[in-house]
Design a protein around this motif. Sequence first.
Motif, PDB file in Angstrom:
ATOM      1  N   ARG A 148      38.377 -37.124 -14.600  1.00 44.38           N
ATOM      2  CA  ARG A 148      38.250 -38.455 -13.970  1.00 44.38           C
ATOM      3  C   ARG A 148      37.056 -38.511 -13.012  1.00 44.38           C
ATOM      4  NH1 ARG A 148      42.002 -40.246 -10.672  1.00 44.38           N
ATOM      5  NH2 ARG A 148      42.724 -38.180 -10.082  1.00 44.38           N
ATOM      6  N   THR A 149      36.137 -37.550 -13.169  1.00 43.71           N
ATOM      7  CA  THR A 149      34.965 -37.564 -12.287  1.00 43.71           C
ATOM      8  C   THR A 149      34.126 -38.807 -12.579  1.00 43.71           C
ATOM      9  OG1 THR A 149      33.178 -36.151 -11.453  1.00 43.71           O
ATOM     10  CG2 THR A 149      33.438 -36.226 -13.834  1.00 43.71           C
ATOM     11  N   SER A 150      33.297 -39.219 -11.623  1.00 41.88           N
ATOM     12  CA  SER A 150      32.619 -40.523 -11.792  1.00 41.88           C
ATOM     13  C   SER A 150      31.446 -40.499 -12.769  1.00 41.88           C
ATOM     14  CB  SER A 150      32.145 -41.040 -10.434  1.00 41.88           C
ATOM     15  OG  SER A 150      31.312 -40.086  -9.809  1.00 41.88           O
ATOM     16  N   TYR A 151      30.877 -39.330 -13.057  1.00 43.46           N
ATOM     17  CA  TYR A 151      29.738 -39.303 -13.987  1.00 43.46           C
ATOM     18  C   TYR A 151      30.252 -39.190 -15.432  1.00 43.46           C
ATOM     19  CZ  TYR A 151      25.278 -38.382 -16.125  1.00 43.46           C
ATOM     20  OH  TYR A 151      24.177 -38.484 -16.939  1.00 43.46           O
ATOM     21  N   ALA A 154      33.039 -34.501 -21.199  1.00 46.93           N
ATOM     22  CA  ALA A 154      32.977 -33.074 -21.577  1.00 46.93           C
ATOM     23  C   ALA A 154      34.267 -32.384 -21.123  1.00 46.93           C
ATOM     24  CB  ALA A 154      31.771 -32.395 -20.939  1.00 46.93           C
ATOM     25  N   ASN A 155      34.752 -32.742 -19.946  1.00 44.49           N
ATOM     26  CA  ASN A 155      35.961 -32.081 -19.420  1.00 44.49           C
ATOM     27  C   ASN A 155      37.221 -32.427 -20.202  1.00 44.49           C
ATOM     28  OD1 ASN A 155      35.619 -30.220 -17.072  1.00 44.49           O
ATOM     29  ND2 ASN A 155      34.297 -31.911 -16.434  1.00 44.49           N
ATOM     30  N   VAL A 156      37.266 -33.611 -20.798  1.00 46.20           N
ATOM     31  CA  VAL A 156      38.448 -33.983 -21.591  1.00 46.20           C
ATOM     32  C   VAL A 156      38.602 -32.977 -22.733  1.00 46.20           C
ATOM     33  CG1 VAL A 156      39.401 -35.720 -23.162  1.00 46.20           C
ATOM     34  CG2 VAL A 156      38.333 -36.437 -21.003  1.00 46.20           C
ATOM     35  N   ARG A 157      37.484 -32.703 -23.392  1.00 44.06           N
ATOM     36  CA  ARG A 157      37.523 -31.772 -24.523  1.00 44.06           C
ATOM     37  C   ARG A 157      37.816 -30.352 -24.030  1.00 44.06           C
ATOM     38  NH1 ARG A 157      33.139 -31.726 -29.378  1.00 44.06           N
ATOM     39  NH2 ARG A 157      33.993 -29.921 -30.409  1.00 44.06           N
ATOM     40  N   ILE A 158      37.181 -29.979 -22.936  1.00 47.45           N
ATOM     41  CA  ILE A 158      37.371 -28.623 -22.391  1.00 47.45           C
ATOM     42  C   ILE A 158      38.849 -28.398 -22.072  1.00 47.45           C
ATOM     43  CG2 ILE A 158      36.888 -27.190 -20.351  1.00 47.45           C
ATOM     44  CD1 ILE A 158      34.014 -28.300 -20.412  1.00 47.45           C
ATOM     45  N   CYS A 159      39.487 -29.398 -21.465  1.00 46.52           N
ATOM     46  CA  CYS A 159      40.879 -29.220 -21.031  1.00 46.52           C
ATOM     47  C   CYS A 159      41.820 -28.970 -22.191  1.00 46.52           C
ATOM     48  CB  CYS A 159      41.345 -30.442 -20.248  1.00 46.52           C
ATOM     49  SG  CYS A 159      40.754 -30.366 -18.568  1.00 46.52           S
ATOM     50  N   ASN A 173      30.099 -29.552   0.520  1.00 45.66           N
ATOM     51  CA  ASN A 173      29.948 -30.698  -0.391  1.00 45.66           C
ATOM     52  C   ASN A 173      31.178 -31.590  -0.520  1.00 45.66           C
ATOM     53  OD1 ASN A 173      27.251 -29.849  -1.528  1.00 45.66           O
ATOM     54  ND2 ASN A 173      28.470 -28.047  -2.020  1.00 45.66           N
ATOM     55  N   ASN A 174      32.352 -31.095  -0.048  1.00 51.56           N
ATOM     56  CA  ASN A 174      33.611 -31.814  -0.257  1.00 51.56           C
ATOM     57  C   ASN A 174      33.542 -33.312   0.072  1.00 51.56           C
ATOM     58  OD1 ASN A 174      35.832 -30.608  -1.380  1.00 51.56           O
ATOM     59  ND2 ASN A 174      36.688 -29.867   0.550  1.00 51.56           N
ATOM     60  N   ASP A 175      33.142 -33.632   1.325  1.00 54.94           N
ATOM     61  CA  ASP A 175      33.277 -35.016   1.794  1.00 54.94           C
ATOM     62  C   ASP A 175      32.444 -35.975   0.947  1.00 54.94           C
ATOM     63  OD1 ASP A 175      34.942 -34.023   3.645  1.00 54.94           O
ATOM     64  OD2 ASP A 175      33.552 -34.176   5.351  1.00 54.94           O
ATOM     65  N   GLN A 176      31.169 -35.608   0.742  1.00 52.73           N
ATOM     66  CA  GLN A 176      30.300 -36.493  -0.033  1.00 52.73           C
ATOM     67  C   GLN A 176      30.772 -36.574  -1.487  1.00 52.73           C
ATOM     68  OE1 GLN A 176      27.300 -38.490   1.041  1.00 52.73           O
ATOM     69  NE2 GLN A 176      28.269 -39.298  -0.787  1.00 52.73           N
ATOM     70  N   SER A 177      31.213 -35.445  -2.049  1.00 53.76           N
ATOM     71  CA  SER A 177      31.639 -35.455  -3.457  1.00 53.76           C
ATOM     72  C   SER A 177      32.931 -36.251  -3.647  1.00 53.76           C
ATOM     73  CB  SER A 177      31.829 -34.031  -3.983  1.00 53.76           C
ATOM     74  OG  SER A 177      30.575 -33.415  -4.108  1.00 53.76           O
ATOM     75  N   ILE A 178      33.793 -36.255  -2.628  1.00 49.74           N
ATOM     76  CA  ILE A 178      35.017 -37.065  -2.723  1.00 49.74           C
ATOM     77  C   ILE A 178      34.633 -38.550  -2.611  1.00 49.74           C
ATOM     78  CG2 ILE A 178      37.162 -37.679  -1.473  1.00 49.74           C
ATOM     79  CD1 ILE A 178      37.741 -35.030  -2.608  1.00 49.74           C
ATOM     80  N   HIS A 179      33.712 -38.870  -1.714  1.00 57.72           N
ATOM     81  CA  HIS A 179      33.272 -40.260  -1.531  1.00 57.72           C
ATOM     82  C   HIS A 179      32.686 -40.822  -2.839  1.00 57.72           C
ATOM     83  CE1 HIS A 179      31.966 -43.731   0.692  1.00 57.72           C
ATOM     84  NE2 HIS A 179      30.705 -43.534   0.376  1.00 57.72           N
ATOM     85  N   TRP A 180      31.933 -39.987  -3.533  1.00 58.29           N
ATOM     86  CA  TRP A 180      31.326 -40.419  -4.796  1.00 58.29           C
ATOM     87  C   TRP A 180      32.250 -40.185  -5.988  1.00 58.29           C
ATOM     88  CZ3 TRP A 180      26.020 -37.853  -3.448  1.00 58.29           C
ATOM     89  CH2 TRP A 180      25.192 -38.795  -2.825  1.00 58.29           C
ATOM     90  N   LYS A 181      33.463 -39.710  -5.727  1.00 58.50           N
ATOM     91  CA  LYS A 181      34.455 -39.433  -6.779  1.00 58.50           C
ATOM     92  C   LYS A 181      33.943 -38.438  -7.820  1.00 58.50           C
ATOM     93  CE  LYS A 181      37.015 -43.641  -5.976  1.00 58.50           C
ATOM     94  NZ  LYS A 181      37.495 -44.920  -6.433  1.00 58.50           N
ATOM     95  N   ILE A 182      33.033 -37.560  -7.398  1.00 56.14           N
ATOM     96  CA  ILE A 182      32.653 -36.434  -8.269  1.00 56.14           C
ATOM     97  C   ILE A 182      33.847 -35.490  -8.273  1.00 56.14           C
ATOM     98  CG2 ILE A 182      31.102 -34.442  -8.538  1.00 56.14           C
ATOM     99  CD1 ILE A 182      28.907 -36.152  -7.179  1.00 56.14           C
TER     100      ILE A 182
END
Length: 320
Positions: free
Chosen positions: A141-144, A150-155, A207-216
Motif C-alpha cells: 500500500r506504499t504511495s509509489y 512489485a510488492n503485491v507479487r513479492i508477498c 526517515n520514519n516521519d517523512q516516509s510516513i507523511h508521504w505514505k512510503i
Amino acid sequence: MSVHELEAQFQRKIDAEVKIEPRDWMPEAYRKTNIRQISQHAHSEIVGMLPEGNWITRAPSLKRKAILLAKVQDEAGHGLYLYSAAETLGAARETMIDDLNSGKAKYSSIFNYPTLTWADMGAIGWLVDGAAILNQVMLCRTSYGPYARANVRICKEESFHQRQGFESLLVLSKGSAEQKAMCQDAIDRWWWPSLMMFGPKDSESTNNDQSIHWKIKRKTNDELRQQFVDMIAEQVKLLGMTLPDQHLKWNAERQHFDFGEINWEEFWNVVKGNGPCNKQRLAARNKAHDEGAWVRAAAVAYAEKSNERSQNNHNSWAAA
Ligand code: FAQ
C-alpha cells in the motif's frame, strides 16, 4: 504552477490515496527516498540469495533441494522487479549495482550472518521471510505505484517461503534429540538479527516521519517489530521451542508481548560493514558480476543486432 502549489497538489494526492506514477510530478526528496529504499530492498533480495545458496548442494533430500532452489530463484526475481521499479524513478541499474558492489549502498543487515546448519534454512524461512513479509504487506500500500505493485507479487511468494520454513522446523522439532537441538540453536542465533531487520528504534530512525507523511511507509519500525514479536511468540509454542529472550512476556495491559532490548551496537556495526559475513558477501557479489561480464556483453550485442535488423526491415518495407 509554482513549486509550492505542485507540492500541495502532490500531498493532496497522497492524502486521497491516489498512487504516484513515474511521469507524475514529485518532490525531489520523495524520488530520492524511494530510489534509496527500493534499491536497498533490491540489493537485500540479491545478497539474500547467498546465505541460502550455501545449502542448495547439501539439502537433505531431493524435495528439500527443489524447494530451496525455487525459493532462491524467487529472491532473484524479487530483486529484478525491484530494480525495475527503481529505474522508473530515473535510477540507472548499472549505478545501483556498482553501488552495491563497492559497498556504498546498504542492504539488510540480516544477510551478514552465517548459515551454519541445515536448520538455518528453516529459521530463515520462518523468521527472516516472516519479518520481510510483514514489512512488504505494508509496502503493498506504499504511495509509489510501481513499488506497491512489485510488492503485491513479492508477498505472494514470500508467504510460501515463510510456510516452508516453518514446516521444515516443525519436522526437525519432532525429530531426534540432535535435530531438536539444531532447531533450537538456529532459532537462538536468528532471533535477534531478525528483530534488527525492522531498522533502528523510531526515536533513532532518520526517515520514519517523512516516509510516513508521504505514505512510503505505513507503519513505523517499532510498530512492525512489535507485530512480528506478537506473531512469533505464539508460533514458537507450536514448535515446542523457545525464543532466547528472558524478558519476553505477555503484557495484558498493552495487549502485546514485552521483549528485551536489542543490541544496537551490534546492529550498527553490521550496517557499517563489520558484521560476521559482510566482506564475504560483497566478495561473492563482485565475483559473480565479473564472471557475468561476457553475458552482459553478449546481451548488448544481441540487442544491437536485433535493433539493426528491425531498422533494416523497416527501411526496406518503407522503400517498397
Ligand atoms: N539493515 O531511517 P530508517 C528480505 C538503515 S528483504 C541495514 O529507519 P527506513 C527478503 C536505513 O536504510 C529485506 N540498514 O530507514 C528475503 C537508513 O539508512 P540511510 C529487506 C538498515 O528506510 C528473505 C538508516 O538505517 N527489506 O528479507 C536496516 O525508513 C529471505 C536509518 O533507518 C526491505 O528492504 C537494516 N535492517 O526504514 C531474501 C524492505 N534498517 O539509507 C532472501 C524495504 C535500517 O538513510 C531470504 N525497506 N537501515 O543511510 C524498508 O521498509 C525500510 O527501508 C526499513 C528501514 C524498514 C528497512
